[in-house]
Scaffold this motif. Sequence first.
Motif, short mmCIF file in Angstrom:
data_model
loop_
_atom_site.label_atom_id
_atom_site.label_comp_id
_atom_site.label_asym_id
_atom_site.label_seq_id
_atom_site.Cartn_x
_atom_site.Cartn_y
_atom_site.Cartn_z
N ALA A 21 0.87 -1.15 -0.10
CA ALA A 21 -0.29 0.14 -0.03
C ALA A 21 0.80 1.26 0.21
CB ALA A 21 -0.89 0.03 1.16
N THR A 22 1.92 1.20 0.79
CA THR A 22 2.96 2.32 0.82
C THR A 22 3.48 2.67 -0.52
OG1 THR A 22 3.31 2.13 3.23
CG2 THR A 22 4.85 3.37 2.12
N THR A 23 3.98 1.68 -1.09
CA THR A 23 4.39 1.66 -2.48
C THR A 23 3.83 2.12 -3.45
OG1 THR A 23 6.11 -0.06 -2.05
CG2 THR A 23 5.79 0.35 -4.22
N MET A 24 2.45 1.69 -3.34
CA MET A 24 1.31 2.20 -4.53
C MET A 24 1.12 3.66 -4.20
SD MET A 24 -1.24 -0.89 -4.61
CE MET A 24 -2.25 -0.28 -6.00
N LEU A 25 0.74 4.04 -2.94
CA LEU A 25 0.39 5.30 -2.90
C LEU A 25 1.49 6.26 -2.90
CD1 LEU A 25 -1.63 4.80 0.59
CD2 LEU A 25 -2.55 5.49 -1.95
N ALA A 28 1.72 7.00 -6.60
CA ALA A 28 0.76 7.72 -7.17
C ALA A 28 1.25 9.25 -6.94
CB ALA A 28 -0.72 7.71 -6.38
N ARG A 29 1.70 9.56 -5.83
CA ARG A 29 2.19 10.99 -5.50
C ARG A 29 3.10 11.32 -6.25
NH1 ARG A 29 1.80 8.78 -0.36
NH2 ARG A 29 0.08 9.52 0.93
N SER A 30 4.08 10.45 -6.63
CA SER A 30 5.37 10.98 -7.58
C SER A 30 5.09 10.62 -9.05
CB SER A 30 6.51 10.14 -6.76
OG SER A 30 6.48 8.73 -7.20
N GLY A 31 3.93 10.08 -9.31
CA GLY A 31 3.86 10.21 -10.84
C GLY A 31 4.65 8.75 -11.38
N ASP A 32 4.96 7.83 -10.35
CA ASP A 32 5.76 6.67 -11.04
C ASP A 32 4.63 5.52 -11.58
OD1 ASP A 32 7.25 4.44 -11.39
OD2 ASP A 32 7.90 4.23 -9.38
N ALA A 33 4.14 5.94 -12.89
CA ALA A 33 3.55 5.15 -13.49
C ALA A 33 3.68 3.59 -13.79
CB ALA A 33 2.95 5.61 -14.80
N ASP A 34 4.81 3.53 -14.05
CA ASP A 34 5.46 2.06 -14.26
C ASP A 34 5.07 1.08 -12.96
OD1 ASP A 34 6.23 2.82 -16.73
OD2 ASP A 34 8.35 2.89 -16.26
N GLY A 64 -0.60 16.36 -9.96
CA GLY A 64 -0.43 16.89 -11.32
C GLY A 64 0.05 16.01 -12.27
N HIS A 65 -0.38 14.66 -12.32
CA HIS A 65 0.10 13.70 -12.97
C HIS A 65 -1.05 13.27 -14.01
CE1 HIS A 65 3.67 13.56 -10.74
NE2 HIS A 65 2.94 13.27 -9.83
N ALA A 66 -1.20 14.13 -14.82
CA ALA A 66 -2.16 13.76 -15.95
C ALA A 66 -2.20 12.49 -16.62
CB ALA A 66 -2.30 14.91 -16.80
N THR A 67 -1.07 12.05 -17.11
CA THR A 67 -1.08 10.80 -18.08
C THR A 67 -1.37 9.82 -16.81
OG1 THR A 67 0.41 11.57 -19.41
CG2 THR A 67 0.38 9.35 -19.30
N LEU A 68 -0.93 9.54 -15.79
CA LEU A 68 -1.27 8.57 -14.83
C LEU A 68 -2.77 8.64 -14.29
CD1 LEU A 68 -0.43 6.36 -12.96
CD2 LEU A 68 0.47 8.00 -11.28
N VAL A 69 -3.43 9.81 -14.23
CA VAL A 69 -4.86 9.64 -13.97
C VAL A 69 -5.67 9.35 -15.15
CG1 VAL A 69 -6.76 11.58 -13.88
CG2 VAL A 69 -4.58 12.06 -12.51
N ARG A 70 -5.04 9.60 -16.30
CA ARG A 70 -5.88 8.97 -17.35
C ARG A 70 -5.89 7.22 -17.21
NH1 ARG A 70 -3.83 11.60 -21.42
NH2 ARG A 70 -2.00 10.20 -21.72
N GLU A 71 -4.74 6.95 -17.20
CA GLU A 71 -4.52 5.50 -17.13
C GLU A 71 -5.10 4.89 -15.78
OE1 GLU A 71 -3.01 3.52 -19.47
OE2 GLU A 71 -2.70 5.24 -20.52
N LEU A 72 -5.07 5.30 -14.85
CA LEU A 72 -5.96 4.79 -13.73
C LEU A 72 -7.44 4.89 -13.78
CD1 LEU A 72 -3.86 6.78 -10.64
CD2 LEU A 72 -4.05 4.21 -11.15
#
Length: 143
Positions: A21-25, A28-34, A64-72
């Motif tokens: 959970a910590t890794t995932m959150l 998300a904060r840092s924009g690490d989409a991979d 501010g991670h627009a691409t990650l938001v789209r993918e989520l």
Amino acid sequence: MNEDTRPQPTAAEDEAVIALATTMLEAARSGDADTLLSLIDQGAPVNLRDGGGNSSLMLAAYHGHATLVRELAARGGDVDLTNDRGQSPLAGVAFKGTADVARELLEAGADPDLGTPSAAETAQYFEREEITALIAQARRTEG
């Protein structure tokens, strides 16, 4: 088997879940989409929430991670999932003023009138003219 007789997780299993959970959150904060998208694609919950009720999508949007938001959103992330304070991802974006993220949320169907205060109210209050225009455009498109 009922709740009383079901095997309980071990301390090591609990620690592994907390680490995931910590890794995932943090991703998300840092924009690490991979990292984040790989975990979700392997079955981790897309709408995982932190202690304040902020989902991965909310955190990605707020930072501010627009691409990650789209993918989520494409993977089932709930664009209208409010946090424990009744704030929507779009309202957080309106506060921050990131129009590209607002566009992604609106295209994914985010409700600009949801939450307290709503995204529409927040955009007006902070004079986010571009986001206010995007909300108006989304309303015209759906109506």
